[in-house]
Each structure stands twice: as structure tokens, then as C-alpha cells.
Write an enzyme that holds these catalytic residues in place. Structure first.
Site: not given
Ligand SMILES: NC(=O)c1ccc[n+]([C@@H]2O[C@H](COP(=O)([O-])OP(=O)(O)OC[C@H]3O[C@@H](n4cnc5c(N)ncnc54)[C@H](OP(=O)(O)O)[C@@H]3O)[C@@H](O)[C@H]2O)c1
Length: 215
Positions: A129
């Protein structure tokens, strides 16, 4: 500015879309991958487009046409394998960068992750990741775009406080509500101090606008 939000149905993405909808300064186009998601957004008066990061660059170019900025907050999530991390978090992000360049969208705000810039801090379990985030960020830095890379710490679903700690390179771990990540991303759109900058973001004591001004 009209911003295309990639990952608009995600947890940060939904905050970004809602905050942009209320903004006097910006407008929003939400990019989602399912028909029912687009219908729901349109019912709420939000411009929505269907495209998939695993699809063609051409479809992303089409989605970005007419926008002034792209906000990338998509991600494959923790429940898929490393293959999807490569295809979405890395290649999907790079396709979005290339599409923005091709469309003439100059501004690009990337939601990255704390320590993505710091190989020594990558956890063994999700090294793939961090590799994906790291190289997507490097491709953005090498592009012609006017970028901002926001590297939030662990994401929380509690209410935002509007107060953060922002720094070029934080040593400690930290957490931040998704609502504050969204507010920081939007405030960055028109804050010149964030142009061609990358920074870490965790909860703190300083108002978001002041933090960005002091970057
Ligand atoms: N989790 C952590 O603690 C953490 C920490 C730092 C940064 N981040 C980053 O923060 C960002 C957002 O996090 P979040 O919690 O909001 O994530 P999330 O709720 O999992 O949202 C990710 C979104 O990406 C969309 N997606 C996935 N595959 C796709 C595709 N092939 N084409 C178009 N859209 C697609 C999903 O669509 P669907 O709704 O249709 O599934 C979902 O809406 C990510 O980049 C993550 O890496 C996360």
C-alpha cells in the site's frame, strides 16, 4: 473552482462532496463507479459522472472535462488484495494524473497517507500500500500539474474539530477525523501556499486555514 472528486462515494469523498456543495467559492462533480451512486447524487442536486479507475484513461479525461481541479481520494481499501492496490491506488492515481494533464486541468489535490514519503516507516503488513501511495505521489510531483499532496494520519469517523497539525515531515504517529481531512483538502484548493507542496496532517490545535498559511 469546479473540482472533480475521484472516490466521491468514499468516507472522505462524501465529506468533500458535501462541503463543496455548501461552498460559495467552489462547485463539485462527483466521480463514482456505479449507476445507483450517481442517481442518488443527482437526486441531491450534485453533478455526477460514472467512471472507473480500472477503466480507460479516456473515460477519466471525459470525466474531468470542464473541471478546474481534480481531488483524488479513492482507494482499493483494506479488504482487497495487493493486485487491486496496484491497479487503483497506483495505476488508477497515475491515470487520473495523466487525464488531468491531457484535459488541461491544472490543479490536483491528492489524498495520500502519512509516511508514504518515508520508506523506513512503512509497516511490513501493508508495504504494498505504501509503495503504491509513494509512487503515485512521486508521479504527481514529476507532472506538470499544480499539485498538493495531503498525507493524513490514521482516519477517524468522529466529528471534525477544524483544528489540525500540519508539517512537512512529522516524526510521530497521529490521527485525524475524515471531516477535517476533507476541510483541509478544500481549503488547499485556493491556498497558494499549498501549491506544489506535500505535507503531513494530524489533529492539532491550529485552525486549518492558519495551518496552511504557515506551511
Ligand atoms: N484508512 C486510513 O487510516 C488512511 C490513512 C491515510 C490515508 N488514507 C487514504 O485516504 C483515502 C480515502 O480514504 P477513505 O477512508 O475515504 O476510503 P474509502 O471509504 O474506502 O473510499 C474509497 C473510495 O474509492 C472508490 N474506489 C475504489 N475503487 C475504485 C475504482 N476502481 N474506480 C473508482 N473509484 C474507486 C470507492 O468506491 P465505492 O464506494 O464504489 O466502493 C470508494 O468510494 C484513500 O486514498 C486512502 O488510501 C487512508
Amino acid at each position: 473552482m469546479k473540482a472533480l472528486v475521484i472516490g466521491a462515494n468514499g468516507q472522505i469523498g462524501k465529506h468533500i462532496v458535501n462541503q463543496l456543495k455548501k461552498s460559495d467559492e467552489h462547485t463539485v462533480r462527483a466521480m463514482v463507479r456505479k449507476e445507483e451512486q450517481a442517481e442518488e447524487l443527482k437526486k441531491n442536486g450534485i453533478d455526477a459522472v460514472i467512471a472507473n479507475l480500472e477503466g480507460s484513461k479516456k473515460s477519466l479525461v471525459k470525466a474531468a472535462k470542464g473541471c478546474d481541479a481534480v481531488i483524488f481520494t479513492a482507494g482499493s481499501g483494506g479488504s482487497t488484495g495487493a493486485d487491486k492496490t496496484l491497479l487503483i491506488d497506483l495505476d488508477g492515481a497515475v491515470k487520473a494524473i495523466e487525464a488531468a494533464e491531457e484535459t488541461g486541468v491544472e490543479r490536483f489535490v491528492m489524498v495520500s497517507a502519512l509516511q508514504a514519503n518515508n520508506r523506513e516507516k512503512w509497516s511490513e503488513k501493508i508495504r504494498h500500500y505504501y509503495v503504491a501511495k509513494h509512487y503515485a505521489d512521486r508521479m504527481l510531483e514529476a507532472s506538470n500539474l499544480n499539485y498538493t499532496i495531503v498525507r493524513p494520519g490514521g482516519l477517524l469517523n468522529e466529528d471534525g474539530t477544524g483544528k489540525v497539525h500540519i508539517a512537512g515531515n512529522l516524526d510521530e504517529r497521529g490521527f485525524v477525523p475524515r471531516e477535517d481531512v476533507a476541510a483541509t483538502v478544500i481549503a488547499s484548493l485556493s491556498e497558494e501556499n499549498t501549491h506544489k507542496q506535500a505535507f503531513d496532517l494530524v489533529s492539532g490545535e491550529t485552525a486549518i486555514a492558519d495551518s496552511l498559511k504557515n506551511l
